[in-house]
Motif scaffolding. Sequence first.
Motif, PDB file in Angstrom:
ATOM      1  N   GLU A  91       0.836  -1.202   0.000  1.00  0.00           N
ATOM      2  CA  GLU A  91       0.000   0.000   0.000  1.00  0.00           C
ATOM      3  C   GLU A  91       0.872   1.254   0.000  1.00  0.00           C
ATOM      4  O   GLU A  91       0.602   2.209  -0.736  1.00  0.00           O
ATOM      5  N   LYS A  92       1.929   1.243   0.783  1.00  0.00           N
ATOM      6  CA  LYS A  92       2.850   2.380   0.849  1.00  0.00           C
ATOM      7  C   LYS A  92       3.461   2.675  -0.515  1.00  0.00           C
ATOM      8  O   LYS A  92       3.731   3.830  -0.860  1.00  0.00           O
ATOM      9  N   ASN A  93       3.670   1.621  -1.293  1.00  0.00           N
ATOM     10  CA  ASN A  93       4.302   1.766  -2.598  1.00  0.00           C
ATOM     11  C   ASN A  93       3.295   1.796  -3.753  1.00  0.00           C
ATOM     12  O   ASN A  93       3.649   1.542  -4.898  1.00  0.00           O
ATOM     13  N   GLU A  94       2.063   2.137  -3.426  1.00  0.00           N
ATOM     14  CA  GLU A  94       1.005   2.341  -4.426  1.00  0.00           C
ATOM     15  C   GLU A  94       0.766   1.122  -5.301  1.00  0.00           C
ATOM     16  O   GLU A  94       0.585   1.218  -6.506  1.00  0.00           O
ATOM     17  N   LEU A  95       0.768  -0.035  -4.655  1.00  0.00           N
ATOM     18  CA  LEU A  95       0.408  -1.280  -5.331  1.00  0.00           C
ATOM     19  C   LEU A  95      -0.855  -1.815  -4.657  1.00  0.00           C
ATOM     20  O   LEU A  95      -0.871  -2.073  -3.452  1.00  0.00           O
ATOM     21  N   THR A  96      -1.902  -1.967  -5.438  1.00  0.00           N
ATOM     22  CA  THR A  96      -3.183  -2.425  -4.915  1.00  0.00           C
ATOM     23  C   THR A  96      -3.269  -3.941  -5.001  1.00  0.00           C
ATOM     24  O   THR A  96      -3.061  -4.527  -6.068  1.00  0.00           O
ATOM     25  N   VAL A  97      -3.574  -4.577  -3.871  1.00  0.00           N
ATOM     26  CA  VAL A  97      -3.752  -6.032  -3.855  1.00  0.00           C
ATOM     27  C   VAL A  97      -5.141  -6.352  -4.380  1.00  0.00           C
ATOM     28  O   VAL A  97      -6.145  -6.098  -3.715  1.00  0.00           O
ATOM     29  N   GLU A  98      -5.206  -6.919  -5.571  1.00  0.00           N
ATOM     30  CA  GLU A  98      -6.502  -7.290  -6.149  1.00  0.00           C
ATOM     31  C   GLU A  98      -6.926  -8.679  -5.703  1.00  0.00           C
ATOM     32  O   GLU A  98      -8.125  -8.948  -5.577  1.00  0.00           O
ATOM     33  N   ASN A  99      -5.962  -9.554  -5.483  1.00  0.00           N
ATOM     34  CA  ASN A  99      -6.279 -10.910  -5.036  1.00  0.00           C
ATOM     35  C   ASN A  99      -5.214 -11.370  -4.041  1.00  0.00           C
ATOM     36  O   ASN A  99      -4.024 -11.104  -4.225  1.00  0.00           O
ATOM     37  N   LEU A 100      -5.667 -12.038  -2.992  1.00  0.00           N
ATOM     38  CA  LEU A 100      -4.760 -12.624  -2.006  1.00  0.00           C
ATOM     39  C   LEU A 100      -5.148 -14.082  -1.834  1.00  0.00           C
ATOM     40  O   LEU A 100      -6.251 -14.393  -1.377  1.00  0.00           O
TER      41      LEU A 100
END
Length: 263
Positions: free
Chosen positions: A225-234
């Motif tokens: 999140e800090k690095n502007e990457l959105t987790v779409e699936n976990l």
Amino acid sequence: MKRYKNASELYDIFYNERKEDIAFYNRLLTEYKNNLDNNRIIEIGAGTGRVLLPIAEKHPDLEFHAVDVIGDEIAVLTDKARECGIKNVVTHVADINEFADEEKFSFAFAPFRVMQHCQSAEELDRFVCSTKDLLTENGRFAFDLFNPWIHMLVREGVVFDGNYHDKDGNQINRRVEINKRDYFKQTQNIEEYYSVKYTDGQTDNFEWLYTTGYFFKDTASLVLEKNELTVENLYGHFDRTPFGQGEYPGELIFDCVKKRRER
């Protein structure tokens, strides 16, 4: 008779049966392929190409870049690609934090817990930031981590001891030991020892000593999140079972997309 020169040449023997992560990353790339910004793909920590080469062979229209800090492993990958006639792979011996290329990549992946060579949240943050900077505007990043398993984290001494045979009938013993952990820093020292007994009676011994970190889901999620990457699936398993479901402990498998900047 061929003699092994280093531990990297033995790697594929130990993981020959591990296929589920190859299928997962290939399926992911196949599904996103038509919407990628370009045809440039990068694997970080590509090692001997166990994951990358089968995928590259299935996608001859894509350009794959294999990056690893261990030159011996990249040498094995290069030889395998040549032997299999796979021509869409470019290799780099480099630390991802120092790696740069003239063009961006639309898809990055870091299989088999590569990011656990980061030994702190700060190192993980640097790794993720370096990867994000290599991605196109809508680039994607997928990776898997060891899901911290309390029962495993208290084990010490020999945690694996197994025998293998290569295609020439030589016998290889692999022993893995964990003799030092730091529960505050969340690191563990791993010692791998290999003993090769050739069919002519000669022997060779190799070792690989390294330290890994382990990260819980929330730590990894906050770094992304800090690095502007959105987790779409976990996911918790390579069959795409959602994290928290299925057999424990499973894995921590992240499928992320780079956030679009607001204009």
